[in-house]
Design an enzyme around this catalytic site. Structure first.
Site: not given
Ligand code: PGA
Length: 267
Positions: A11-13, A105, A107, A179, A185, A226, A247-248
């Site tokens: 997930n590159w957001k 998600h 966010e 999640e 994050g 994470s 994500g990250g």
């Molecule tokens: P993260 O993000 O790996 O940076 O914690 C995961 C996500 O939000 O899908």
């Protein structure tokens, strides 16, 4: 555990622009293909890149040329077309070659106030499309965790999103991404033991509605929050979960490749 292959979604957001997404996709394609060549018997891992909307087409072209990964979108709207300024339809996503869609998600729940009702309609819309698989994201926040409300929050999010689908026979694949919001994050993932209990709980709710056989055949429960190269195999292994939403750690080719290799090696 599901009988489907482990799923790794990057997930590159909103972190990369189009040219950066294309370059990263090319680098990942190369190393995924190399890994598959070298580990042919253990290479059954499904890799999905999830760029922002504007980068979908460029990344999808790399995916279809190389055959190294599938494509996911970070959201969609619930109507096929119409006067909905700023939204994206399943029909456009399908044309680009998107096969997974993230829905709900945290966010989006947090920054654009995405409601349970909107999430439910999106799940229905994507589930009705035979070419696409919805990835429903659920998870408790820090205070809900502290107050011991995790299971009730997960139950409420799951039941409200899947209300319509629970009344029907399950005929198409669906992915549930657990999640925990406090883990996203932050660099501090949940523990595998904690997750194992959550997966059992989520699986139980789905089996009540659809039966164990259909859930085993069509549902994957994955973890996000994470995940890194050093922790991925704590989450993605034979008896823990069916994959990860990353994500990250998916924002560099070397980091994400090590995650893919780690999972392949653990199978
Ligand atoms: P993260 O993000 O790996 O940076 O914690 C995961 C996500 O939000 O899908």
């Amino acid at each position: 555990m599901s009988s489907l292959p482990p799923l790794l979604l990057a997930n590159w957001k909103m972190n990369l622009c189009v040219s950066e997404s294309r370059s990263l996709a090319r680098a990942i394609a190369k190393s995924v293909l190399n890994a598959r060549k070298n580990k042919s018997t253990r290479a059954n891992v499904q890799v999905v890149l999830v760029p922002s909307f504007t980068a979908l087409d460029a990344v999808a072209r790399v995916g279809s040329r190389s055959g190294a990964f599938s494509i996911g979108a970070q959201d969609c709207f619930w109507e096929e077309r119409g006067a909905y300024t700023g939204e994206e339809s399943v029909c456009s996503l399908r044309e680009i070659g998107v096969s997974f869609v993230l829905i709900g998600h945290s966010e989006r729940r947090q920054y654009v106030n995405e409601s349970n009702e909107a999430i439910r309609k999106k799940i229905e819309c994507v589930s009705n499309d035979s070419t696409m698989i919805p990835v429903l994201c659920i998870g408790e926040n820090h205070s809900q965790k502290i107050l011991g409300k995790r299971k009730s929050v997960l139950q409420q999010q799951l039941l409200s999103a899947l209300k319509g689908l629970f009344q029907r026979r399950l005929t198409r694949e669906i992915v549930i991404a657990y999640e925990p919001v406090w883990a996203i994050g932050t660099g501090v993932p949940a523990t595998a033991v904690d997750c194992a209990e959550v997966y059992r709980y989520i699986r139980g709710l789905m089996e009540n509605a659809w039966g164990a056989a259909a859930v085993g055949r069509l549902c994957r429960i994955i973890y996000g929050g994470s995940v890194s190269e050093s922790t991925v195999t704590d989450f993605v292994s034979k008896d823990i979960s069916d994959g990860a939403l990353i994500g990250g750690a998916s924002l560099t080719a070397s980091g994400f490749t090590r995650i893919v290799h780690g999972v392949m090696d653990s199978l």
